[in-house]
Design a protein around this motif. Structure first.
Motif, PDB file in Angstrom:
ATOM      1  N   SER A  97      36.105  33.331  64.171  1.00  0.00           N
ATOM      2  CA  SER A  97      35.396  32.663  64.627  1.00  0.00           C
ATOM      3  C   SER A  97      35.606  32.432  62.898  1.00  0.00           C
ATOM      4  CB  SER A  97      34.049  33.581  63.502  1.00  0.00           C
ATOM      5  OG  SER A  97      33.445  34.541  64.546  1.00  0.00           O
ATOM      6  N   PRO A  98      35.036  30.704  63.132  1.00  0.00           N
ATOM      7  CA  PRO A  98      34.865  29.944  62.559  1.00  0.00           C
ATOM      8  C   PRO A  98      34.410  29.539  61.150  1.00  0.00           C
ATOM      9  CG  PRO A  98      33.734  28.679  64.107  1.00  0.00           C
ATOM     10  CD  PRO A  98      34.640  30.298  64.866  1.00  0.00           C
ATOM     11  N   VAL A  99      35.325  29.237  60.246  1.00  0.00           N
ATOM     12  CA  VAL A  99      35.314  29.423  58.621  1.00  0.00           C
ATOM     13  C   VAL A  99      35.344  28.221  57.812  1.00  0.00           C
ATOM     14  CG1 VAL A  99      35.872  30.354  56.200  1.00  0.00           C
ATOM     15  CG2 VAL A  99      35.707  31.920  58.417  1.00  0.00           C
ATOM     16  N   LYS A 100      35.547  27.605  57.508  1.00  0.00           N
ATOM     17  CA  LYS A 100      35.462  25.929  56.557  1.00  0.00           C
ATOM     18  C   LYS A 100      36.697  26.714  55.553  1.00  0.00           C
ATOM     19  CE  LYS A 100      33.530  22.949  58.448  1.00  0.00           C
ATOM     20  NZ  LYS A 100      33.875  21.800  59.624  1.00  0.00           N
ATOM     21  N   ALA A 101      37.225  25.402  54.890  1.00  0.00           N
ATOM     22  CA  ALA A 101      38.644  25.702  53.922  1.00  0.00           C
ATOM     23  C   ALA A 101      37.835  25.960  52.964  1.00  0.00           C
ATOM     24  CB  ALA A 101      38.988  23.938  53.754  1.00  0.00           C
ATOM     25  N   GLY A 102      38.053  26.671  51.843  1.00  0.00           N
ATOM     26  CA  GLY A 102      37.124  26.859  50.330  1.00  0.00           C
ATOM     27  C   GLY A 102      37.496  28.953  49.844  1.00  0.00           C
ATOM     28  N   THR A 103      36.326  28.659  49.158  1.00  0.00           N
ATOM     29  CA  THR A 103      36.534  30.004  48.362  1.00  0.00           C
ATOM     30  C   THR A 103      35.068  30.956  48.718  1.00  0.00           C
ATOM     31  OG1 THR A 103      37.891  29.160  46.756  1.00  0.00           O
ATOM     32  CG2 THR A 103      36.841  31.110  46.481  1.00  0.00           C
ATOM     33  N   TYR A 104      35.358  31.528  49.074  1.00  0.00           N
ATOM     34  CA  TYR A 104      34.135  32.582  49.509  1.00  0.00           C
ATOM     35  C   TYR A 104      34.249  33.805  48.474  1.00  0.00           C
ATOM     36  CZ  TYR A 104      34.422  29.600  53.372  1.00  0.00           C
ATOM     37  OH  TYR A 104      33.748  28.045  54.065  1.00  0.00           O
ATOM     38  N   ARG A 105      33.200  34.817  48.976  1.00  0.00           N
ATOM     39  CA  ARG A 105      32.919  35.979  47.880  1.00  0.00           C
ATOM     40  C   ARG A 105      33.049  37.244  49.956  1.00  0.00           C
ATOM     41  NH1 ARG A 105      27.603  38.634  45.077  1.00  0.00           N
ATOM     42  NH2 ARG A 105      28.498  41.036  45.332  1.00  0.00           N
ATOM     43  N   MET A 106      33.845  38.062  49.558  1.00  0.00           N
ATOM     44  CA  MET A 106      33.864  38.521  50.730  1.00  0.00           C
ATOM     45  C   MET A 106      33.286  39.633  50.621  1.00  0.00           C
ATOM     46  SD  MET A 106      37.562  38.888  53.010  1.00  0.00           S
ATOM     47  CE  MET A 106      39.190  39.973  51.816  1.00  0.00           C
ATOM     48  N   TYR A 107      32.595  40.371  51.235  1.00  0.00           N
ATOM     49  CA  TYR A 107      32.040  41.643  51.978  1.00  0.00           C
ATOM     50  C   TYR A 107      32.310  42.600  52.963  1.00  0.00           C
ATOM     51  CZ  TYR A 107      26.833  40.258  52.567  1.00  0.00           C
ATOM     52  OH  TYR A 107      26.665  39.718  52.588  1.00  0.00           O
ATOM     53  N   ALA A 108      31.580  44.160  52.897  1.00  0.00           N
ATOM     54  CA  ALA A 108      31.938  44.747  54.040  1.00  0.00           C
ATOM     55  C   ALA A 108      30.958  45.595  54.302  1.00  0.00           C
ATOM     56  CB  ALA A 108      32.723  45.222  54.112  1.00  0.00           C
ATOM     57  N   VAL A 109      30.075  45.708  54.871  1.00  0.00           N
ATOM     58  CA  VAL A 109      29.447  47.000  55.318  1.00  0.00           C
ATOM     59  C   VAL A 109      29.795  47.992  56.611  1.00  0.00           C
ATOM     60  CG1 VAL A 109      26.689  47.903  56.920  1.00  0.00           C
ATOM     61  CG2 VAL A 109      26.789  45.464  55.559  1.00  0.00           C
ATOM     62  N   PRO A 110      30.133  49.285  55.889  1.00  0.00           N
ATOM     63  CA  PRO A 110      31.195  50.000  56.892  1.00  0.00           C
ATOM     64  C   PRO A 110      29.730  50.726  57.505  1.00  0.00           C
ATOM     65  CG  PRO A 110      31.725  50.213  54.289  1.00  0.00           C
ATOM     66  CD  PRO A 110      30.299  48.775  54.402  1.00  0.00           C
ATOM     67  N   GLY A 111      30.918  51.574  59.088  1.00  0.00           N
ATOM     68  CA  GLY A 111      30.605  51.908  60.056  1.00  0.00           C
ATOM     69  C   GLY A 111      31.390  53.677  60.262  1.00  0.00           C
ATOM     70  N   GLU A 112      30.322  53.815  61.651  1.00  0.00           N
ATOM     71  CA  GLU A 112      31.593  55.057  61.655  1.00  0.00           C
ATOM     72  C   GLU A 112      33.239  54.949  62.455  1.00  0.00           C
ATOM     73  OE1 GLU A 112      31.342  59.566  63.527  1.00  0.00           O
ATOM     74  OE2 GLU A 112      29.428  58.290  63.276  1.00  0.00           O
ATOM     75  N   ASN A 113      33.170  53.662  62.752  1.00  0.00           N
ATOM     76  CA  ASN A 113      33.698  53.192  64.324  1.00  0.00           C
ATOM     77  C   ASN A 113      34.372  52.124  63.561  1.00  0.00           C
ATOM     78  OD1 ASN A 113      34.306  55.967  65.074  1.00  0.00           O
ATOM     79  ND2 ASN A 113      32.119  55.056  66.652  1.00  0.00           N
ATOM     80  N   SER A 114      33.497  50.866  62.904  1.00  0.00           N
ATOM     81  CA  SER A 114      33.863  49.799  62.667  1.00  0.00           C
ATOM     82  C   SER A 114      33.006  49.359  61.296  1.00  0.00           C
ATOM     83  CB  SER A 114      33.329  49.064  63.720  1.00  0.00           C
ATOM     84  OG  SER A 114      31.358  48.957  63.702  1.00  0.00           O
ATOM     85  N   PHE A 115      33.693  48.022  61.311  1.00  0.00           N
ATOM     86  CA  PHE A 115      33.135  47.387  59.261  1.00  0.00           C
ATOM     87  C   PHE A 115      32.805  46.385  60.081  1.00  0.00           C
ATOM     88  CE2 PHE A 115      34.855  51.057  57.944  1.00  0.00           C
ATOM     89  CZ  PHE A 115      35.126  51.409  56.340  1.00  0.00           C
TER      90      PHE A 115
END
Length: 184
Positions: A97-115
């Motif tokens: 997926s496209p993302v522009k240059a820069g700084t981002y906060r990165m987080y996740a939502v865990p699942g049993e087989n995928s995040f």
């Protein structure tokens, strides 16, 4: 004589307070030390800043019934302490997926087989509070794998791959990988 005793008491108090401050400062750092990973490859420079908590015998990912530190379906800051941040020097494809240059906060939502991995524009904030979802610029799912051996301390590593890189996330018995490529 009274004045000398007062100075000794004040000096002892100062030494005690300094000792307490140093202990608490080192203690909090040793539990989840800060780390930074940077890689330049394929025209991309990526830098990840995060904290590295340890498993210390706890169930890390799982259900609330299992008393997991990070229950499935709930916000996870991808580390501890401050929010995890990633910086790209140019536009990239993050898991396709496209993302522009820069700084981002990165987080996740865990699942049993995928995040579900999320990039958000709220940076420089504590990771304890979930960011405003209106500032999310990307949400993408990645499949998890079981590690070959338990990983005690949460680790994010960057490795060259083809004409880009892969971000590898490992903790406890869980591993997942996010490919990053230069956008055309």
């Amino acid at each position: 004589m009274r004045s000398k005793g007062m100075w000794i008491a004040l000096a002892a108090l100062a030494v005690l307070l300094i000792g307490i401050f140093v202990y608490l400062n080192l203690r909090s750092r040793s539990l989840s030390p800060q780390d930074e990973e940077t890689l330049t490859t394929g025209g991309i420079t990526a830098t990840v800043k995060y904290s590295r908590p340890s498993a210390r015998g706890r169930v890390i990912f799982g259900t609330s019934d299992q008393e997991a530190l990070q229950p499935y379906g709930e916000y996870w800051r991808l580390g501890a302490n401050e929010a995890t941040e990633i910086t790209f020097n140019r536009d990239v494809l993050f898991n396709g997926s496209p993302v522009k240059a820069g700084t981002y906060r990165m987080y996740a939502v865990p699942g049993e087989n995928s995040f579900e991995m999320v990039l958000n524009t709220e940076v420089g904030k504590s990771g304890a509070r979930q960011p405003d979802e209106e500032n999310d610029v990307l949400r993408t799912k990645v499949q998890t794998q079981k590690t070959t051996a338990p990983v005690e301390q949460f680790t994010i590593s960057l490795a060259p791959q083809n004409e880009g890189m892969q971000m590898v996330f490992e903790w406890a018995d869980t591993r997942f990988v996010v490919p990053v490529r230069a956008a055309e």
